[in-house]
Every structure is written in C-alpha cells, then in structure tokens.
Scaffold this motif. Sequence first.
Motif, PDB file in Angstrom:
ATOM      1  N   UNK A   1      -0.355 -10.585  -0.945  1.00 43.17           N
ATOM      2  CA  UNK A   1       0.175  -9.555  -0.039  1.00 43.17           C
ATOM      3  C   UNK A   1       1.699  -9.670   0.055  1.00 43.17           C
ATOM      4  N   UNK A   2       2.452  -8.763  -0.598  1.00 44.60           N
ATOM      5  CA  UNK A   2       3.913  -8.870  -0.547  1.00 44.60           C
ATOM      6  C   UNK A   2       4.509  -8.467   0.789  1.00 44.60           C
ATOM      7  N   UNK A   3       3.692  -7.903   1.685  1.00 43.44           N
ATOM      8  CA  UNK A   3       4.192  -7.471   2.993  1.00 43.44           C
ATOM      9  C   UNK A   3       3.773  -8.422   4.114  1.00 43.44           C
ATOM     10  N   UNK A   4       3.232  -9.577   3.773  1.00 47.19           N
ATOM     11  CA  UNK A   4       2.688 -10.501   4.759  1.00 47.19           C
ATOM     12  C   UNK A   4       3.713 -10.832   5.842  1.00 47.19           C
ATOM     13  N   UNK A   5       3.379 -10.478   7.072  1.00 53.77           N
ATOM     14  CA  UNK A   5       4.208 -10.723   8.248  1.00 53.77           C
ATOM     15  C   UNK A   5       5.621 -10.153   8.132  1.00 53.77           C
ATOM     16  N   UNK A   6       5.854  -9.355   7.120  1.00 56.09           N
ATOM     17  CA  UNK A   6       7.125  -8.653   6.990  1.00 56.09           C
ATOM     18  C   UNK A   6       8.300  -9.507   6.591  1.00 56.09           C
ATOM     19  N   UNK A   7       8.080 -10.780   6.196  1.00 49.74           N
ATOM     20  CA  UNK A   7       9.233 -11.649   5.953  1.00 49.74           C
ATOM     21  C   UNK A   7       9.420 -12.042   4.489  1.00 49.74           C
ATOM     22  N   UNK A   8       8.437 -11.735   3.621  1.00 52.95           N
ATOM     23  CA  UNK A   8       8.568 -12.139   2.220  1.00 52.95           C
ATOM     24  C   UNK A   8       9.385 -11.060   1.500  1.00 52.95           C
ATOM     25  N   UNK A   9      10.693 -11.128   1.701  1.00 51.54           N
ATOM     26  CA  UNK A   9      11.599 -10.051   1.297  1.00 51.54           C
ATOM     27  C   UNK A   9      11.509  -9.746  -0.193  1.00 51.54           C
ATOM     28  N   UNK A  10      11.343 -10.766  -0.995  1.00 49.45           N
ATOM     29  CA  UNK A  10      11.373 -10.555  -2.448  1.00 49.45           C
ATOM     30  C   UNK A  10      10.128  -9.860  -2.976  1.00 49.45           C
ATOM     31  N   UNK A  11       9.067  -9.779  -2.196  1.00 48.10           N
ATOM     32  CA  UNK A  11       7.861  -9.118  -2.679  1.00 48.10           C
ATOM     33  C   UNK A  11       7.819  -7.632  -2.400  1.00 48.10           C
ATOM     34  N   UNK A  12       8.703  -7.155  -1.537  1.00 46.57           N
ATOM     35  CA  UNK A  12       8.597  -5.776  -1.051  1.00 46.57           C
ATOM     36  C   UNK A  12       8.853  -4.740  -2.140  1.00 46.57           C
ATOM     37  N   UNK A  13       9.689  -5.081  -3.115  1.00 44.37           N
ATOM     38  CA  UNK A  13       9.987  -4.102  -4.162  1.00 44.37           C
ATOM     39  C   UNK A  13       8.761  -3.846  -5.048  1.00 44.37           C
ATOM     40  N   UNK A  14       7.891  -4.829  -5.204  1.00 46.75           N
ATOM     41  CA  UNK A  14       6.631  -4.577  -5.916  1.00 46.75           C
ATOM     42  C   UNK A  14       5.858  -3.451  -5.227  1.00 46.75           C
TER      43      UNK A  14
END
Length: 817
Positions: free
Chosen positions: A795-808
Amino acid sequence: MKRLFLVVVLLITIALSAQELKSPSEFLGYELGTRFTRHHRVVDYYQYLSEAAKDRMQLKEYGKTNEQRPLLLAYVSSVTNMQNLEAIREEHLKSTTGTGKSTKAIVWLSYNVHGNESVSTEASMQTIYELLTSKQAYLENTVVIMDPCINPDGRDRYVNWYSQFKNTPNQLNPDSKEHNEGWWSGRSNHYMFDLNRDWAWLTQLESQQRLRYYNNWLPHIHVDFHEQSMDSPYYFAPASEPFHEVITDFQRDFQVTMGKNHAKYFDANGWFYYTKERFDLFYPSYGDTYPTYNGAIGMTYEQGGGGRAGLGVITSNGDTLTLKDRIAHHHTTGISTVEVAASNVTKLNKEYQKFYQPKNYKYKSYILKGPEDHMRALTQLLDQHQLSYSYGTGVNVKGFNYKTGKAGSLRTNSESLIISTNQTRGTLVKVLFEPNARLSDSLTYDITAWSLPYAYGLDAIASESLISETSKKENSSKKEVFNTNTYAFLTDWNGMDDARFLAELLQQKIRVRQAQKPFTLEGKRYESGSLIITKADNDGRKNFTKILGEAAEKHHKSLTAVSSGFVDDGKDFGSRYVLMIPAVKVAVLAGEPTSTLRFGEIWHFFEQQLHYPVTVLDENYINGVDLSNYEVLILPGGTGYERFMDTPMLSRLKEWVSQGGRLIAMGKAIASLDGADGFDISAREEEKDSTVNLVQPYENLQREEIKNDITGAIFKTKVDATHPLAFGYKDTYFSLKLASDSYDYLESGTVAYISKDTLPVAGFAGSEAQKKMAKSLVFGVEKHGKGQVVYMVDNPLFRGFWENGKLFFVNALFMAY
C-alpha cells in the motif's frame, strides 16, 4: 502555628472553590455517565470553567477539525502559576538547553484521540473539575494542560450514532444494535485516519495544529487516554517490550513509579488492571512514544469498553461494565498522574535536563539528496517538528549507504540536506532517520520500520561524523517567462509536486501529453513520463499561458519552453509514444468490504494531497451505478470482499475493464480476484519446511506464529522503469510491506517486484514470511481488452507518510494505459 494557619486557609479556599464551581453533572443537567455528552456541550463546560475560575484556568482554541469543530487546550494551575504561565513555559524550555531552573512540573493529558473510545472526554470534565476544587494542592508546583478531545469529529459521529440506536433507557445485552457500531465507526477522524498513529507523520489537520502547541511546551509527562476491548481490565504503565534503545532508564523507572501509584487506588477499590503487556514503546508516531522521544514520560492508559460498551454492557464473564465505571477509572489515573508529578518535581526537572544533554549516537549526521519536491516535502515535515537542518558545502561524505545497505559515499552540494543529531532534539532525529531501529522483541504492537530516507525516496548516507554545512540553500527559482515562439512547454515527472501540477491543469481543461520514451531536445534529456504541454493542443483555451504559469509557480514547477517538436533523439511529439493524458473520472469503493483506514487513505489522498475529484461509491448501492461513467475504480484493502465479490460482480467488473476501465486493486482486495475467471493474479504457493517441529508448547505458539508475519518491514524491490506505472522511478524502490501476502509475477506487466533476496533492509519479517517473499509481485498491471487491472500488493498510501510510493498510485491513475 503559621503552617497550621496556611493549611486552614488553603482548605477554606478549596471549599469555597468547590461551592462556586458547578460540577459537570450540575452544569450539564444530568449525572455524568448517564448519557454521552456531545462535543459542543463539552466545549460549553470548559468555557464555563474558564470564566468561573479564570484565575486558575485558561482556555485556548488551537484549531478546528475538518468538520469545523473547535479543538481546545485547557491550562490549569494555581493562581500564582497562571499569572506567570509564559515565564514558566520559557523557563521549562530552557531545560532543553541545559540552562533552565524550573521548579514546576508540566503534565499534558490528552483525551479521546479515538472518537468511539468516548469515556475519555467524559472523564476529562470530572478531572478538571476536581483539579480546580478538591485537588488544588497538586497545582501549587504543577501546570496541567488538558486536551479534552483530540478527535471531535469522530467522537460526535459515535455519540450521534449511539443516541440514535440505543434502547431506552439502554440495553446491557451486547447483541443489541447499540453495541454494534458498523463500518463507518467513530474511531477515526473525518478522513478515517487513526490520529494516534499520526504524531510523527502529521498528515492530518488535527495533528498539525496540536503539535504546534505541544512543541511549545514539551511537557515532562504526557498521557494518552484510550479504551480497548470491553472484556479487558484497565491497562496502565509500565509499558511492555520492545522499548526503543533511546528511552532512558529514568523514563522506564518513572513509568513503574506511576504504575504503582495507580495500583494503590485500584487495589483499594478492588478494580482489575494489568501492566507490562501488549502496549510497547517503539513505533514513533503514537501519543506515548512521540512524547517519550522528546523527553517526556509518555504513557498510554487503556480502559476496557470502547465503542461496544455504550452506557452499560454485560461482559463475557457476566459482569456489568457501565460508563460510570469507565469514567471513574480514567478519572482516577488522571488525578493520580498529577499527584505523582507534583510529588516528583525536582527529579522530573533534573532528569528532563539530562535527557537533552548531548548524546553520543553512532550516526552524527544524515546526508540526503534527491528530487527537489521530495526534499521539499521532507523539510516541511522537519519544520513542523522544529528540527534543524542545513545544506552541503561540496564535501565527500562516507558512511552507511541506505540504497546499497553497505559502506559508501556521497558528495554534497548546495541542494544536499544535512540533519545532525547534534541539536536540541537530536534523539528524535535518530529515531526518525536511523537506517534500522534495533528491535529488542519481535512481538510488537505496530510497524517496525519507518526510516525517512526510505519513505521519501532519497539517496542517503548515515555518517559517524559531524559534517560541515551551511545554513542557507542557494535560491535558484525564477519566474517563468513565455515567449510567442513557443511550440511546447516541457517539465519532468518524479514527485507529488508534478502530480499536483498535472491534476490542476487537467481540471483547468489544459491538455497535457506524456512521453512514453525518453527523448533529447535542444541539448536537454527528458525521461519517460515527462509532461509535454503544446500550444496547438490548447489553441482554444483562453488565458492558456497565464493559467500554466500560475500553476507552475504554485507547484514549484520549472517549465522549459521549446520552439519545435522535432527531437534530437527519441520520439517526436506527434509520435504514438507521446500520448494525451486523460482527465479521468475516478471512483473508490466504500463500505463493508473495505477497511475504513484503507478507504480513508485514498479519500484523503485525493482531497488533501492530490487535489483531484473522486466519487465515493458505497457497496450498498454500487450495483445500481453505471460504471461506464468512470474510467478508474479503486478497491481499497479490506477483509470483507468474499461476500461482495460474488459471480455477478466479478462478471460486471471484468466486462467494464474489457471495455476500457482501469481497476486498481490494493492490498487484501487482490485476494478476491485470485483465481477468478478473467483475472491472472495468483497467490504464491507456500513452501513448507519439513524440518519444523509441528508440535509446539502452548506458551511458544505466539512466537511460532510470528514467523509467518511481517510487521511493517522495508524491502528493496526491483523496478521496470520503462513501464508507465513506474515513470519517475529508477531501477529500485524501497517498499513498506505490511503483511506476508505474496503473489506470483504476472506473465507481462510485472513492474515492481522482490527477487531472490528477501531479507528486509529494516524492520521485522518472520523467517517463514521471508520465504514467501521470494520472486513475488509488489506492483503490476495486466491488460484485459481495452482496459487494465493494476495490482498494488503493498500500500503506497499507508498512513499517508510513505512519500516515495505515492507516484506509483498517481501513475496508476494517469500514466499506465
């Protein structure tokens, strides 16, 4: 004789105060514990106290929630202390620099971070009343700061629901509707985020506003009041293992001191309780750990009850648990906490100063480089935490290389960020940036890895030396000037500023293309995913360049104007490899199949991070919705898809995808497609270890089971950077894996994946779970007719803090088709 006279005067003052002030029950017009108090009435009571006892209490509205409910802080102390409140605060904060001579204890009590753990706010009213009346003596050398409700939106959601569905007067049978809240519970805030896991990441409005005030006090003691299962006894400190290694002996010992004092009162009343179990001090974003890493005695108190308990309920052992009982327990520990603080002021101040003395941590400096918007996002977080940082001076730095996991080097420049542990809050720096936090016990309550260089996708070195630095970054920004000979405007694609820029242009009806292949033009190279905005595409758009320029400035974007679409190398702008980006209509599933938290992350992402419209479709009526009105449908993670994904729904989704729809299945939603006709995703077969002893002693079962679990560990994955789902990424990505779910590679469209090396770079993954990770999918896309299915196992949006995954995730919306 003089001492006796002072005692008599104090007792008379307390008696007069008690007569002057109305108790919560007197003010509200009903006995506390006989109904739940809506937030506006809680606010009324606190405002009443602030007027009636203005010499001993101040009330501050520190912000508003998403639903515009006020957030409050009440400052309570003696008359003399309140007259000198700002001086007390300043003297206390001097202790962080070793110069303070404070003679006061600062106690911060936080209530109702989880809205349906509703007893907390009720207890806060009784607690503040007694501090202003019968317990005034504790305030002579103590300042108490109380937040009566951290999560008013969630709390009112629960209280309103309970008031609608409770029996009259109320029903003790736990089977009754009033004890079964349903999917849209009151636990989380407006966006269904868990505010108790947001202290470090500050993705939510409530957290951001609260921390500004918390950081201006940095108290000696912080308590977070909670509820747990209705069948559980009360929990209070000391906490359980694992303790993070930065936690001092004094912090651990004082938790014991606090627990023993609480136990004294609980023993006298015959109340059950437990300590040293379940609730550890490791993950840094809790209401107990974050304060602890900032010098406080941070504690969680857990009352049995929660959303199921209502006004009263029969527990599994046949006892009746009432709201009055729950109030009494939380009120008791609250008063006991202040009592212990008041009795240990000198020691608290002495040890608080010691906590902030310079530490000899292994890594003295963290050096980071990466895309400008990733760096900007990180510095914004650092500013919110009041952490100091600076910039490089061109030196070559050696140390631990986060990307390779080995010794390496990195040359700094004026864009490089340097964060040192040689600062006031250096302990927090270590906790947030260290490559792999040392875990003393694998049985932990939450994720075990969070290191910010991985989360923000930055090249990083952890150095054992202090690195030379400069306090200023060279300002290279310039206002865009567009000339009349421009054929197109070009810009890169590698982060959330780019995504927000694109989202705004699409909503402004500006047509934007993407480059599916790298190209070179006018001597400059552009990577796959680069945005191309031509004048010809927007010929009929009024104020085209004005809109473009304003959007670029707003989102920190640098645009390059080019005079031709004839490239030096790669594909020309009229090529089939230069595609128009559609302004897709997006829907997300809500309701029972999904997790409220996973749904909330998506909802918040669209509205507060990407700023792009999303339609919420509830499972109750999605069968009546024409899906052809949407290009994208998102299935959030959840555990209830077995019923939802019946044969008619699977057939409908398959047909919709084949006609051009894009289905994004996330986390555990993927399992509902595994083995379904027309979907190629397949769970990996688990290899059983024949050498494992299948017969285990009962006491070992929990530790044996954890061998199959992954508790929030970071894995290094390989990336096919040529695939549109990976535009903006390089050949590796560090993924936060939250479970041991494992799927085979796709025959085509495997984008991010784990190869043979399954050892996490940080965090805990059980030995059996690691075996399942070998050759497993992380992100992938499969084509069906005219459409696609995007699989996001992690989950690249987990808790909104994994910034580097959001572009996926953004690529899944706009690029991968």
